[in-house]
Motif scaffolding. Sequence first.
Motif, PDB file in Angstrom:
ATOM      1  N   GLU A  33       0.864  -1.182   0.000  1.00 14.64           N
ATOM      2  CA  GLU A  33       0.000   0.000   0.000  1.00 14.64           C
ATOM      3  C   GLU A  33       0.897   1.226   0.000  1.00 14.64           C
ATOM      4  O   GLU A  33       1.885   1.278   0.748  1.00 14.64           O
ATOM      5  CB  GLU A  33      -0.937  -0.009   1.202  1.00 14.64           C
ATOM      6  N   ALA A  34       0.564   2.195  -0.840  1.00 13.91           N
ATOM      7  CA  ALA A  34       1.449   3.345  -1.026  1.00 13.91           C
ATOM      8  C   ALA A  34       0.647   4.620  -1.243  1.00 13.91           C
ATOM      9  O   ALA A  34      -0.558   4.583  -1.524  1.00 13.91           O
ATOM     10  CB  ALA A  34       2.375   3.094  -2.215  1.00 13.91           C
ATOM     11  N   ARG A  35       1.353   5.748  -1.120  1.00 10.14           N
ATOM     12  CA  ARG A  35       0.754   7.060  -1.380  1.00 10.14           C
ATOM     13  C   ARG A  35       1.753   7.897  -2.157  1.00 10.14           C
ATOM     14  O   ARG A  35       2.951   7.864  -1.870  1.00 10.14           O
ATOM     15  CB  ARG A  35       0.422   7.762  -0.057  1.00 10.14           C
ATOM     16  N   ASP A  36       1.278   8.629  -3.162  1.00  7.87           N
ATOM     17  CA  ASP A  36       2.187   9.492  -3.906  1.00  7.87           C
ATOM     18  C   ASP A  36       2.143  10.919  -3.358  1.00  7.87           C
ATOM     19  O   ASP A  36       1.406  11.220  -2.410  1.00  7.87           O
ATOM     20  CB  ASP A  36       1.891   9.455  -5.407  1.00  7.87           C
ATOM     21  N   GLY A  37       2.935  11.782  -3.943  1.00 10.96           N
ATOM     22  CA  GLY A  37       3.043  13.147  -3.448  1.00 10.96           C
ATOM     23  C   GLY A  37       1.800  13.980  -3.627  1.00 10.96           C
ATOM     24  O   GLY A  37       1.656  15.038  -2.996  1.00 10.96           O
ATOM     25  N   ASP A  38       0.887  13.539  -4.471  1.00  8.77           N
ATOM     26  CA  ASP A  38      -0.372  14.257  -4.689  1.00  8.77           C
ATOM     27  C   ASP A  38      -1.501  13.725  -3.823  1.00  8.77           C
ATOM     28  O   ASP A  38      -2.648  14.146  -3.972  1.00  8.77           O
ATOM     29  CB  ASP A  38      -0.772  14.170  -6.170  1.00  8.77           C
ATOM     30  N   GLY A  39      -1.181  12.780  -2.948  1.00 12.89           N
ATOM     31  CA  GLY A  39      -2.191  12.256  -2.025  1.00 12.89           C
ATOM     32  C   GLY A  39      -2.990  11.080  -2.544  1.00 12.89           C
ATOM     33  O   GLY A  39      -3.946  10.668  -1.885  1.00 12.89           O
ATOM     34  N   ARG A  40      -2.621  10.541  -3.694  1.00 12.25           N
ATOM     35  CA  ARG A  40      -3.317   9.362  -4.209  1.00 12.25           C
ATOM     36  C   ARG A  40      -2.787   8.110  -3.521  1.00 12.25           C
ATOM     37  O   ARG A  40      -1.587   7.995  -3.286  1.00 12.25           O
ATOM     38  CB  ARG A  40      -3.153   9.243  -5.726  1.00 12.25           C
ATOM     39  N   VAL A 193       8.468  14.418  -0.340  1.00 12.88           N
ATOM     40  CA  VAL A 193       8.115  13.025  -0.587  1.00 12.88           C
ATOM     41  C   VAL A 193       7.255  12.933  -1.839  1.00 12.88           C
ATOM     42  O   VAL A 193       6.185  13.537  -1.915  1.00 12.88           O
ATOM     43  CB  VAL A 193       7.359  12.410   0.614  1.00 12.88           C
ATOM     44  N   SER A 194       7.721  12.180  -2.817  1.00 14.01           N
ATOM     45  CA  SER A 194       6.936  11.995  -4.041  1.00 14.01           C
ATOM     46  C   SER A 194       6.266  10.623  -4.085  1.00 14.01           C
ATOM     47  O   SER A 194       5.340  10.410  -4.861  1.00 14.01           O
ATOM     48  CB  SER A 194       7.822  12.180  -5.281  1.00 14.01           C
ATOM     49  N   TYR A 195       6.742   9.709  -3.235  1.00 14.91           N
ATOM     50  CA  TYR A 195       6.160   8.369  -3.190  1.00 14.91           C
ATOM     51  C   TYR A 195       6.615   7.701  -1.907  1.00 14.91           C
ATOM     52  O   TYR A 195       7.778   7.810  -1.522  1.00 14.91           O
ATOM     53  CB  TYR A 195       6.620   7.547  -4.399  1.00 14.91           C
ATOM     54  N   GLN A 196       5.679   7.017  -1.228  1.00 13.54           N
ATOM     55  CA  GLN A 196       6.050   6.313  -0.009  1.00 13.54           C
ATOM     56  C   GLN A 196       5.208   5.061   0.170  1.00 13.54           C
ATOM     57  O   GLN A 196       3.993   5.078  -0.042  1.00 13.54           O
ATOM     58  CB  GLN A 196       5.883   7.209   1.221  1.00 13.54           C
TER      59      GLN A 196
END
Length: 226
Positions: A33-40, A193-196
Motif C-alpha cells: 500500500e502506497a501514497r504518492d506526493g499528490d495524495g493518491r 516526498v513523491s512516493y512512499q
Amino acid sequence: MHNVKRLLRTPTLLFFALALFCAVTARAGALIEARDGDGRFYRIHIAANWARVQTLGTAEYLLLGLARPNIYAVDPATRQAVDLSAMVGGADTAAGPAPRLEAAGPGPKIAGWATRRYEMRAAGRRCGSYFFAPASLRSKDVKNFLVAMARFAATKRQQNAAAASCEHAVDVAESAYPQLGLALRVLDDKGKVSYQILKLDVNADIPPAATRLPADFAVVQPEALR
C-alpha cells in the motif's frame, strides 16, 4: 450430516475447517500500500506471478504478468482488458548521461522495514533520494515483481530517449530494484516526498480473483479503442 455438525462444534475442528476454507479461497502473496506526493493511494496485490496495481477509489486497474511481459489495463465497467503487452521489450537505448545512484548510508525504518539511502544524480545535478529495503528481496513474490518492474523500466527509457537525464531517474531506480530492493520512500530534488510505501506485507492472503483476469472479460488491442 448430524455427526458432521456435532464435530464442527468442537473448537479444534472448527478452527481446522476455517483454516482449510481460507487455504482454498486465498493464496499467500505480497500486499503493498502506497501514497504518492499528490495524495493518491495505491494498492498492489502480488501472487502466482501476477500483480494487480490499482489506485484506490477507482475501478480500473493494471494486471501485470511477472513471468512473461504481459500488461492488461482492465476496465470492469466495460468488461474489457486492453492488452498493452506489445509495449514491453527492447534494449535500453536512452541517449545522454544516465542518472546514477550513489550510496549514502543507512536510512530510517519505513513501514517497519530497514532501509538504505541512495542519492540519484545526473550530470552534476541531484535528482532525488531513494530509500531501498534490501530485505524485501527475500520474498519471492516481491522479487518477481521487482524484476518485472526493471524490465518495464528499460522499455520506458527506450521510449523516452530524448528526455532530460533527471527525468529518467525513476526508471534507473526501478532498474536497480532486483539488486537493492523495493524503494519504500522517494524524495524529489527539493526533499519533498513523491512516493512512499505505507505497508509491505510479504505474507498476505491474496484472493485468487485479485490477480486473475476475469474469464468473461474481452481482451482487446489498443487499436480497437481508436
